[in-house]
Design a protein around this motif. Structure first.
Motif, PDB file in Angstrom:
ATOM      1  N   GLY A 155      55.213  30.693  65.866  1.00  0.00           N
ATOM      2  CA  GLY A 155      54.698  31.916  66.186  1.00  0.00           C
ATOM      3  C   GLY A 155      53.192  31.803  66.459  1.00  0.00           C
ATOM      4  O   GLY A 155      52.497  31.070  65.864  1.00  0.00           O
ATOM      5  N   GLY A 156      52.876  32.925  67.011  1.00  0.00           N
ATOM      6  CA  GLY A 156      51.280  32.790  67.176  1.00  0.00           C
ATOM      7  C   GLY A 156      50.857  31.712  67.710  1.00  0.00           C
ATOM      8  O   GLY A 156      51.433  31.132  68.443  1.00  0.00           O
ATOM      9  N   MET A 157      49.491  31.303  67.106  1.00  0.00           N
ATOM     10  CA  MET A 157      48.783  30.276  67.719  1.00  0.00           C
ATOM     11  C   MET A 157      49.300  28.988  67.454  1.00  0.00           C
ATOM     12  O   MET A 157      49.088  27.778  67.823  1.00  0.00           O
ATOM     13  CB  MET A 157      47.327  30.217  67.476  1.00  0.00           C
ATOM     14  N   PHE A 158      50.387  29.065  66.293  1.00  0.00           N
ATOM     15  CA  PHE A 158      51.092  27.756  65.892  1.00  0.00           C
ATOM     16  C   PHE A 158      51.960  27.204  66.992  1.00  0.00           C
ATOM     17  O   PHE A 158      52.270  26.037  66.942  1.00  0.00           O
ATOM     18  CB  PHE A 158      51.982  28.124  64.644  1.00  0.00           C
ATOM     19  N   GLU A 159      52.197  28.102  67.986  1.00  0.00           N
ATOM     20  CA  GLU A 159      52.913  27.408  69.389  1.00  0.00           C
ATOM     21  C   GLU A 159      51.984  26.449  70.168  1.00  0.00           C
ATOM     22  O   GLU A 159      52.438  25.799  70.891  1.00  0.00           O
ATOM     23  CB  GLU A 159      53.209  28.552  69.880  1.00  0.00           C
ATOM     24  N   TYR A 160      50.685  26.612  69.767  1.00  0.00           N
ATOM     25  CA  TYR A 160      49.603  25.811  70.696  1.00  0.00           C
ATOM     26  C   TYR A 160      48.900  24.755  69.993  1.00  0.00           C
ATOM     27  O   TYR A 160      48.719  23.843  70.610  1.00  0.00           O
ATOM     28  CB  TYR A 160      48.667  26.831  71.387  1.00  0.00           C
ATOM     29  N   VAL A 161      48.601  25.057  68.586  1.00  0.00           N
ATOM     30  CA  VAL A 161      47.913  24.149  67.563  1.00  0.00           C
ATOM     31  C   VAL A 161      48.656  23.893  66.286  1.00  0.00           C
ATOM     32  O   VAL A 161      49.210  24.985  66.021  1.00  0.00           O
ATOM     33  CB  VAL A 161      46.585  24.674  67.505  1.00  0.00           C
ATOM     34  N   SER A 162      48.540  22.913  65.935  1.00  0.00           N
ATOM     35  CA  SER A 162      49.214  22.784  64.416  1.00  0.00           C
ATOM     36  C   SER A 162      48.556  23.357  63.257  1.00  0.00           C
ATOM     37  O   SER A 162      49.039  23.857  62.410  1.00  0.00           O
ATOM     38  CB  SER A 162      49.428  21.315  64.254  1.00  0.00           C
ATOM     39  N   GLY A 163      47.300  23.718  63.491  1.00  0.00           N
ATOM     40  CA  GLY A 163      46.396  24.484  62.372  1.00  0.00           C
ATOM     41  C   GLY A 163      45.716  25.441  62.986  1.00  0.00           C
ATOM     42  O   GLY A 163      44.625  25.603  63.103  1.00  0.00           O
ATOM     43  N   ALA A 164      46.776  26.560  63.212  1.00  0.00           N
ATOM     44  CA  ALA A 164      46.078  27.819  64.024  1.00  0.00           C
ATOM     45  C   ALA A 164      45.068  28.586  62.843  1.00  0.00           C
ATOM     46  O   ALA A 164      44.226  29.114  63.300  1.00  0.00           O
ATOM     47  CB  ALA A 164      47.351  28.767  64.164  1.00  0.00           C
TER      48      ALA A 164
ATOM     49  N   LEU B 209      35.767  38.208  66.697  1.00  0.00           N
ATOM     50  CA  LEU B 209      36.872  39.116  66.611  1.00  0.00           C
ATOM     51  C   LEU B 209      38.296  38.589  66.842  1.00  0.00           C
ATOM     52  O   LEU B 209      39.335  38.611  65.933  1.00  0.00           O
ATOM     53  CB  LEU B 209      36.864  40.423  67.390  1.00  0.00           C
ATOM     54  N   ILE B 210      38.319  37.758  67.719  1.00  0.00           N
ATOM     55  CA  ILE B 210      39.525  37.032  68.230  1.00  0.00           C
ATOM     56  C   ILE B 210      39.892  35.888  66.980  1.00  0.00           C
ATOM     57  O   ILE B 210      41.054  35.937  66.725  1.00  0.00           O
ATOM     58  CB  ILE B 210      39.855  36.455  69.828  1.00  0.00           C
ATOM     59  N   GLY B 211      38.984  35.275  66.872  1.00  0.00           N
ATOM     60  CA  GLY B 211      38.876  34.208  65.611  1.00  0.00           C
ATOM     61  C   GLY B 211      39.524  34.513  64.625  1.00  0.00           C
ATOM     62  O   GLY B 211      40.554  34.115  63.885  1.00  0.00           O
ATOM     63  N   MET B 212      39.114  35.977  63.913  1.00  0.00           N
ATOM     64  CA  MET B 212      39.437  36.611  62.722  1.00  0.00           C
ATOM     65  C   MET B 212      40.611  37.157  62.833  1.00  0.00           C
ATOM     66  O   MET B 212      41.629  36.946  62.086  1.00  0.00           O
ATOM     67  CB  MET B 212      38.417  37.684  62.404  1.00  0.00           C
ATOM     68  N   ALA B 213      41.194  37.704  64.093  1.00  0.00           N
ATOM     69  CA  ALA B 213      42.561  38.132  64.191  1.00  0.00           C
ATOM     70  C   ALA B 213      43.595  36.791  64.049  1.00  0.00           C
ATOM     71  O   ALA B 213      44.560  36.791  63.552  1.00  0.00           O
ATOM     72  CB  ALA B 213      42.747  38.715  65.474  1.00  0.00           C
ATOM     73  N   ILE B 214      43.224  35.750  64.839  1.00  0.00           N
ATOM     74  CA  ILE B 214      44.325  34.467  64.798  1.00  0.00           C
ATOM     75  C   ILE B 214      44.228  34.088  63.406  1.00  0.00           C
ATOM     76  O   ILE B 214      45.227  33.652  62.775  1.00  0.00           O
ATOM     77  CB  ILE B 214      43.614  33.535  65.845  1.00  0.00           C
ATOM     78  N   ASN B 215      43.012  33.907  62.612  1.00  0.00           N
ATOM     79  CA  ASN B 215      42.978  33.546  61.180  1.00  0.00           C
ATOM     80  C   ASN B 215      43.937  34.331  60.343  1.00  0.00           C
ATOM     81  O   ASN B 215      45.009  33.763  59.725  1.00  0.00           O
ATOM     82  CB  ASN B 215      41.666  33.425  60.852  1.00  0.00           C
ATOM     83  N   ILE B 216      43.868  35.865  60.412  1.00  0.00           N
ATOM     84  CA  ILE B 216      44.627  36.693  60.020  1.00  0.00           C
ATOM     85  C   ILE B 216      45.828  36.337  59.888  1.00  0.00           C
ATOM     86  O   ILE B 216      46.849  36.359  59.127  1.00  0.00           O
ATOM     87  CB  ILE B 216      44.040  37.761  59.596  1.00  0.00           C
ATOM     88  N   HIS B 217      46.344  36.388  61.063  1.00  0.00           N
ATOM     89  CA  HIS B 217      47.868  36.394  61.356  1.00  0.00           C
ATOM     90  C   HIS B 217      48.427  35.059  61.350  1.00  0.00           C
ATOM     91  O   HIS B 217      49.563  35.169  60.538  1.00  0.00           O
ATOM     92  CB  HIS B 217      47.948  36.498  63.187  1.00  0.00           C
ATOM     93  N   SER B 218      47.534  33.913  61.290  1.00  0.00           N
ATOM     94  CA  SER B 218      48.027  32.630  60.734  1.00  0.00           C
ATOM     95  C   SER B 218      48.390  32.517  59.487  1.00  0.00           C
ATOM     96  O   SER B 218      49.418  32.070  58.833  1.00  0.00           O
ATOM     97  CB  SER B 218      46.983  31.555  61.340  1.00  0.00           C
TER      98      SER B 218
ATOM     99  N   HIS C 291      49.153  35.006  57.486  1.00  0.00           N
ATOM    100  CA  HIS C 291      50.284  35.761  57.246  1.00  0.00           C
ATOM    101  C   HIS C 291      51.848  34.970  57.474  1.00  0.00           C
ATOM    102  O   HIS C 291      52.474  34.918  56.730  1.00  0.00           O
ATOM    103  CB  HIS C 291      50.519  37.164  58.370  1.00  0.00           C
ATOM    104  N   ILE C 292      51.577  34.308  58.717  1.00  0.00           N
ATOM    105  CA  ILE C 292      52.730  33.434  59.085  1.00  0.00           C
ATOM    106  C   ILE C 292      52.924  32.231  58.009  1.00  0.00           C
ATOM    107  O   ILE C 292      54.287  32.038  57.659  1.00  0.00           O
ATOM    108  CB  ILE C 292      52.596  32.608  60.432  1.00  0.00           C
ATOM    109  N   LEU C 293      51.691  31.860  57.303  1.00  0.00           N
ATOM    110  CA  LEU C 293      52.056  30.619  56.530  1.00  0.00           C
ATOM    111  C   LEU C 293      52.479  31.424  55.066  1.00  0.00           C
ATOM    112  O   LEU C 293      53.105  30.532  54.593  1.00  0.00           O
ATOM    113  CB  LEU C 293      50.570  29.923  56.146  1.00  0.00           C
ATOM    114  N   ARG C 294      51.988  32.263  54.645  1.00  0.00           N
ATOM    115  CA  ARG C 294      52.210  33.090  53.575  1.00  0.00           C
ATOM    116  C   ARG C 294      53.894  33.438  53.232  1.00  0.00           C
ATOM    117  O   ARG C 294      54.636  33.405  52.508  1.00  0.00           O
ATOM    118  CB  ARG C 294      51.547  34.278  53.297  1.00  0.00           C
ATOM    119  N   ASN C 295      54.419  33.667  54.799  1.00  0.00           N
ATOM    120  CA  ASN C 295      56.058  33.858  54.849  1.00  0.00           C
ATOM    121  C   ASN C 295      56.818  32.723  55.251  1.00  0.00           C
ATOM    122  O   ASN C 295      57.878  33.115  55.734  1.00  0.00           O
ATOM    123  CB  ASN C 295      55.781  35.095  55.673  1.00  0.00           C
TER     124      ASN C 295
END
Length: 136
Positions: free
Chosen positions: A98-107, A69-78, A80-84
């Motif tokens: 934003g999101g996990m992109f603050e911690y890893v380059s391929g969130a 569930l957490i992985g899916m939320a990170i994936n969908i949010h990431s 969204h960030i990439l699309r915009n």
């Protein structure tokens, strides 16, 4: 599993605004992989996997489900960030923030990996582990 496959196969492509066209061969290979993997996971869970009574309250299932569930939320949010990242008409390179992109380059990849290792833990099948390892 079915929810995410529907998101990835139906919803995600409709949300993409513009970009480079996907070569037909790449599209066919991706489609074949998704069909084969979906069949393999579904067949594994409905025909071969057996679970003890109370499996849904087992710590392996709960931990795996939360990881999924957490992985899916990170994936969908990431996604969204990439699309915009770019405004309409922009073509330059942008660094996602934003999101996990603050911690890893391929969130988005990190979310996908977490998602499928969580799925593998929740299912405890060799097929789900194989998919998680292929995702990694």
């Amino acid at each position: 599993f079915v929810f995410f496959v529907c998101y990835r196969a139906l919803i995600f492509p409709l949300l993409i605004r513009e970009g480079k066209p996907t070569p037909f061969f790449t599209f066919v290979l991706a489609l074949l992989f998704c069909v084969f993997n979906g069949y393999l996971q579904g067949r594994s869970l409905t025909t071969y996997a057996t679970y003890p009574a109370g499996w849904l309250s087992d710590s392996r299932f709960i931990t795996g489900f939360l990881g999924w569930l957490i992985g899916m939320a990170i994936n969908i949010h990431s996604d969204h960030i990439l699309r915009n990242l770019r405004k309409p008409g922009e073509t330059g390179y942008k660094i996602p923030r934003g999101g996990m992109f603050e911690y890893v380059s391929g969130a988005n990849f990190f979310g996908e990996i977490l998602e499928w290792f969580g799925f593998a833990l929740a299912c405890c099948t060799i097929e789900s582990l194989a998919f998680a390892l292929c995702t990694l």
